[in-house]
Every structure is written in structure tokens, then in C-alpha cells.
Design an enzyme around this catalytic site. Structure first.
Site, PDB file in Angstrom:
ATOM      1  N   ARG A  30      45.724  27.569  35.025  1.00 41.63           N
ATOM      2  CA  ARG A  30      46.161  28.808  34.366  1.00 41.63           C
ATOM      3  C   ARG A  30      47.597  28.665  33.866  1.00 41.63           C
ATOM      4  NH1 ARG A  30      45.115  32.854  39.009  1.00 41.63           N
ATOM      5  NH2 ARG A  30      46.138  34.395  37.682  1.00 41.63           N
ATOM      6  N   ARG A  69      41.452  36.804  44.852  1.00 32.70           N
ATOM      7  CA  ARG A  69      40.797  36.551  43.563  1.00 32.70           C
ATOM      8  C   ARG A  69      40.301  35.113  43.518  1.00 32.70           C
ATOM      9  NH1 ARG A  69      44.517  38.919  38.728  1.00 32.70           N
ATOM     10  NH2 ARG A  69      43.930  36.926  37.808  1.00 32.70           N
ATOM     11  N   LYS A 123      52.995  41.335  36.293  1.00 34.07           N
ATOM     12  CA  LYS A 123      52.588  42.266  35.225  1.00 34.07           C
ATOM     13  C   LYS A 123      51.825  43.458  35.816  1.00 34.07           C
ATOM     14  CE  LYS A 123      50.298  39.028  32.968  1.00 34.07           C
ATOM     15  NZ  LYS A 123      50.559  37.876  33.849  1.00 34.07           N
ATOM     16  N   ARG A 143      47.376  36.991  24.283  1.00 34.37           N
ATOM     17  CA  ARG A 143      47.651  35.734  24.976  1.00 34.37           C
ATOM     18  C   ARG A 143      47.599  34.541  24.047  1.00 34.37           C
ATOM     19  NH1 ARG A 143      45.960  37.408  30.497  1.00 34.37           N
ATOM     20  NH2 ARG A 143      46.198  35.602  31.792  1.00 34.37           N
ATOM     21  N   ARG A 199      48.365  36.113  47.022  1.00 32.79           N
ATOM     22  CA  ARG A 199      48.012  37.473  46.590  1.00 32.79           C
ATOM     23  C   ARG A 199      46.722  37.957  47.264  1.00 32.79           C
ATOM     24  NH1 ARG A 199      47.609  38.617  40.336  1.00 32.79           N
ATOM     25  NH2 ARG A 199      46.309  36.752  40.430  1.00 32.79           N
TER      26      ARG A 199
HETATM   27  P1  AP5 Z   1      50.770  40.470  40.011  1.00 33.57           P
HETATM   28  O1  AP5 Z   1      51.475  41.743  39.697  1.00 33.57           O
HETATM   29  O2  AP5 Z   1      49.346  40.543  40.420  1.00 33.57           O
HETATM   30  O3  AP5 Z   1      50.974  39.413  38.805  1.00 33.57           O
HETATM   31  P2  AP5 Z   1      50.328  39.333  37.359  1.00 33.57           P
HETATM   32  O4  AP5 Z   1      51.417  38.963  36.407  1.00 33.57           O
HETATM   33  O5  AP5 Z   1      49.548  40.559  37.061  1.00 33.57           O
HETATM   34  O6  AP5 Z   1      49.413  38.052  37.546  1.00 33.57           O
HETATM   35  P3  AP5 Z   1      47.887  37.804  37.127  1.00 33.57           P
HETATM   36  O7  AP5 Z   1      47.421  36.663  37.962  1.00 33.57           O
HETATM   37  O8  AP5 Z   1      47.099  39.054  37.160  1.00 33.57           O
HETATM   38  O9  AP5 Z   1      48.086  37.333  35.674  1.00 33.57           O
HETATM   39  P4  AP5 Z   1      47.089  36.567  34.804  1.00 33.57           P
HETATM   40  O10 AP5 Z   1      47.712  36.756  33.488  1.00 33.57           O
HETATM   41  O11 AP5 Z   1      46.864  35.172  35.195  1.00 33.57           O
HETATM   42  O12 AP5 Z   1      45.681  37.252  35.121  1.00 33.57           O
HETATM   43  P5  AP5 Z   1      44.776  38.268  34.306  1.00 33.57           P
HETATM   44  O13 AP5 Z   1      44.085  39.114  35.265  1.00 33.57           O
HETATM   45  O14 AP5 Z   1      45.517  38.879  33.198  1.00 33.57           O
HETATM   46  O15 AP5 Z   1      51.630  39.726  41.156  1.00 33.57           O
HETATM   47  C1  AP5 Z   1      51.216  38.477  41.704  1.00 33.57           C
HETATM   48  C2  AP5 Z   1      51.562  38.415  43.181  1.00 33.57           C
HETATM   49  O16 AP5 Z   1      52.988  38.435  43.349  1.00 33.57           O
HETATM   50  C3  AP5 Z   1      51.054  39.606  44.013  1.00 33.57           C
HETATM   51  O17 AP5 Z   1      50.674  39.154  45.281  1.00 33.57           O
HETATM   52  C4  AP5 Z   1      52.277  40.549  44.121  1.00 33.57           C
HETATM   53  O18 AP5 Z   1      52.242  41.333  45.298  1.00 33.57           O
HETATM   54  C5  AP5 Z   1      53.425  39.553  44.117  1.00 33.57           C
HETATM   55  N1  AP5 Z   1      54.623  40.064  43.462  1.00 33.57           N
HETATM   56  C6  AP5 Z   1      54.688  40.770  42.296  1.00 33.57           C
HETATM   57  N2  AP5 Z   1      55.970  41.050  41.966  1.00 33.57           N
HETATM   58  C7  AP5 Z   1      56.748  40.486  42.954  1.00 33.57           C
HETATM   59  C8  AP5 Z   1      58.167  40.421  43.189  1.00 33.57           C
HETATM   60  N3  AP5 Z   1      59.048  40.990  42.335  1.00 33.57           N
HETATM   61  N4  AP5 Z   1      58.596  39.764  44.294  1.00 33.57           N
HETATM   62  C9  AP5 Z   1      57.710  39.191  45.151  1.00 33.57           C
HETATM   63  N5  AP5 Z   1      56.363  39.225  44.997  1.00 33.57           N
HETATM   64  C10 AP5 Z   1      55.883  39.862  43.897  1.00 33.57           C
HETATM   65  O19 AP5 Z   1      43.712  37.260  33.642  1.00 33.57           O
HETATM   66  C11 AP5 Z   1      42.762  36.577  34.422  1.00 33.57           C
HETATM   67  C12 AP5 Z   1      41.847  35.776  33.526  1.00 33.57           C
HETATM   68  O20 AP5 Z   1      41.131  36.635  32.632  1.00 33.57           O
HETATM   69  C13 AP5 Z   1      42.520  34.753  32.610  1.00 33.57           C
HETATM   70  O21 AP5 Z   1      42.774  33.534  33.268  1.00 33.57           O
HETATM   71  C14 AP5 Z   1      41.479  34.617  31.487  1.00 33.57           C
HETATM   72  O22 AP5 Z   1      40.413  33.810  31.894  1.00 33.57           O
HETATM   73  C15 AP5 Z   1      40.976  36.045  31.348  1.00 33.57           C
HETATM   74  N6  AP5 Z   1      41.771  36.805  30.373  1.00 33.57           N
HETATM   75  C16 AP5 Z   1      42.518  37.918  30.637  1.00 33.57           C
HETATM   76  N7  AP5 Z   1      43.124  38.348  29.525  1.00 33.57           N
HETATM   77  C17 AP5 Z   1      42.769  37.487  28.534  1.00 33.57           C
HETATM   78  C18 AP5 Z   1      43.099  37.385  27.150  1.00 33.57           C
HETATM   79  N8  AP5 Z   1      43.946  38.259  26.559  1.00 33.57           N
HETATM   80  N9  AP5 Z   1      42.536  36.373  26.441  1.00 33.57           N
HETATM   81  C19 AP5 Z   1      41.699  35.501  27.005  1.00 33.57           C
HETATM   82  N10 AP5 Z   1      41.361  35.523  28.308  1.00 33.57           N
HETATM   83  C20 AP5 Z   1      41.896  36.516  29.072  1.00 33.57           C
HETATM   84 MG    MG Z   2      47.494  40.995  36.716  1.00 28.36          MG
END
Ligand code: AP5
Ligand code: MG
Ligand code: ZN
Length: 217
Positions: free
Chosen positions: A171, A160, A13, A88, A127
Site C-alpha cells: 500500500r 483490517r 485521515k 488517489r 490499528r
Molecule cells: P487512521 O485514521 O485509520 O488512518 P488513515 O489515514 O485513515 O489510514 P487508512 O489505512 O484508512 O488509509 P488508506 O488510505 O490506506 O485506506 P482506505 O480505507 O482509504 O489511523 C491509522 C492508525 O493510527 C489508527 O490505529 C489510529 O488510531 C492511529 N493514529 C491516527 N492518528 C494518530 C496520531 N496523531 N498519533 C498516533 N496514532 C494515530 O483504502 C483501503 C483500500 O481501498 C485501498 O488500499 C484500495 O484498495 C481501496 N481504495 C480506497 N479508496 C480508493 C480510491 N480512491 N481508488 C482506488 N482504490 C481505493
Molecule cells: Mg482510513
């Protein structure tokens, strides 16, 4: 254009959002990034969110909905936005619908990036993120030119704290239970576009742009 980018943890994402916002001329709003920024600044929101993030649990809906509502009311959001990591849960999605309605607008599309679980675990545990500019790397799939140094700004890279195997497993479980039902929720509203996230980064971007009608098939 007002778009939601959905997908499990590690689906890409953040990676796709960075590439898409330039092409679409809209803002990138990531609730995860907002919580991490608040934590870096040691605000009460950041300290509250940390408890949940470190456990791989969701921050309570009322807290998350509150910060998104405030952000979407800011004038720069008028040019359109791409939401990453929000909504979410079903209550968050209902709240978002009301908020957008109050702003006199509508949601254009919801993109779901699908990736298998094994690949997600590999992506998350490898990552690395730039401390300074937030650019995302992967030790195998997208390594920086110099180890642990950002190609873009020279900043140091870190892992992270929620990218440990244990937290990643939780997660993914929380995603299945609380977030995956949103796929059907948006399919029923006829807003859902599905994209295969297990391809080269550029290919995924192209597929998203094509699904949005921004490039010819
Ligand atoms: P990356 O692009 O970083 O993936 P991502 O989908 O953004 O993954 P996140 O871990 O950020 O998602 P998340 O939803 O768990 O975390 P968030 O920060 O929202 O890519 C991942 C890796 O893969 C990287 O190393 C990249 O280089 C590689 N990659 C990407 N594309 C690729 C490809 N095509 N091929 C190969 N490699 C690739 O949330 C974190 C925490 O915050 C949650 O757990 C929760 O506690 C809280 N939170 C956030 N939003 C909410 C909400 N709405 N409600 C409640 N709690 C929330
Ligand atoms: Mg992200
Ligand atoms: Zn950087």
C-alpha cells in the site's frame, strides 16, 4: 465547504475526518469505507473491490469514480463534504474536478497530512477498528479501555485484513507511485495546505482547523 483530506495509508485521515466533520458540519465520504461496507453486504462491488484491497492495490479508476460521482450527486452532499481516500490518482482528480463543476460548485481546499514511513507502518499494524460503529483505535497509541472492546458502543474490535506487514508495504509503495503526485497537482492549483501528522491527534486537528481558517492562529 468541500475539502479533500489526503495523506498516505495510516496518516490519520479517518481519525481526523471523524473529529472534523462535527466541527465543520459537513459529510465524511471515505471510498475505503464505502468498499468495506459493500463487502460486508456482499454486493458485486464489494467482491470486486476485495481482490484489490487485499493485495494493497487500487480499485480501478472507472469503478471508484463511478461510486463517488453517484454519492456526490445525492442531496445531502449540498451541505459540503470531506473526501477521505479519494482522489488517489491523477485521472480520479481530473474526474472529481469535472463532477464538482457539474454540480455547480468548486473545491475549497486540499489538506495533506504528512507522516514518515516508519510511523505509518507502526500505526497500521497496530490499528483496531470497531465492527459495529467503525471507531478506530491503536493497541499502543490509542488503546480502548477494555481490550478489544469499543469505548463508544461496546462492539468488538477487529484488525483490517489489509493491515498485515506485507500488504501495508505494498500500500505504501502504491501510494508513492500513484497518489503522492497529487501533492504537486494540488499545489499547482494553489489549493494545498500541509499539516504535520506526526503529533498528538488533537494537535493535528487544531492545525487543520487553523489551516482552514476555522480557528485563530
Ligand atoms: P487512521 O485514521 O485509520 O488512518 P488513515 O489515514 O485513515 O489510514 P487508512 O489505512 O484508512 O488509509 P488508506 O488510505 O490506506 O485506506 P482506505 O480505507 O482509504 O489511523 C491509522 C492508525 O493510527 C489508527 O490505529 C489510529 O488510531 C492511529 N493514529 C491516527 N492518528 C494518530 C496520531 N496523531 N498519533 C498516533 N496514532 C494515530 O483504502 C483501503 C483500500 O481501498 C485501498 O488500499 C484500495 O484498495 C481501496 N481504495 C480506497 N479508496 C480508493 C480510491 N480512491 N481508488 C482506488 N482504490 C481505493
Ligand atoms: Mg482510513
Ligand atoms: Zn463502536
Amino acid at each position: 465547504m468541500r475539502v479533500i483530506l489526503m495523506g498516505p495509508p495510516g496518516a490519520g485521515k479517518g481519525t481526523q475526518a471523524d473529529l472534523l466533520i462535527n466541527k465543520l458540519g459537513i459529510l465524511h465520504i471515505s471510498t475505503g469505507d464505502m468498499f468495506r461496507k459493500a463487502l460486508k453486504e456482499k454486493t458485486s462491488l464489494g467482491l470486486e473491490a476485495k481482490k484489490y484491497m487485499d493485495a494493497g492495490e487500487l480499485v480501478p479508476d472507472n469503478v471508484t469514480v463511478g461510486i463517488v460521482k453517484e454519492r456526490l450527486a445525492e442531496p445531502d452532499c449540498k451541505k459540503g463534504f470531506l473526501l477521505d481516500g479519494f482522489p488517489r490518482t491523477i485521472p480520479q482528480a481530473d474526474a472529481l474536478e469535472n463532477t464538482i463543476k457539474e454540480l455547480g460548485a468548486g473545491l475549497d481546499k486540499v489538506i495533506n497530512i504528512a507522516v514518515d514511513r516508519d510511523v505509518l507502518v507502526q500505526r497500521l499494524t497496530g490499528r483496531r477498528v470497531c465492527k459495529e460503529c467503525g471507531a478506530t483505535y491503536h493497541v499502543m497509541f490509542n488503546p480502548p479501555k477494555a481490550k478489544d472492546v469499543c469505548d463508544d458502543c461496546g462492539g468488538g474490535l477487529y484488525q483490517r485484513s489489509d493491515d498485515t506487514v506485507e500488504t501495508v508495504n505494498n500500500r505504501l509503495l502504491v501510494y508513492e507511485e500513484q497518489t503522492a503526485p497529487l501533492i504537486d497537482y494540488y499545489r499547482k492549483k494553489d489549493l494545498l495546505l500541509e499539516v504535520n501528522g506526526d503529533q498528538e491527534v488533537e494537535q493535528v486537528t487544531n492545525d487543520i482547523l487553523r489551516a482552514l481558517g476555522r480557528v485563530k492562529a
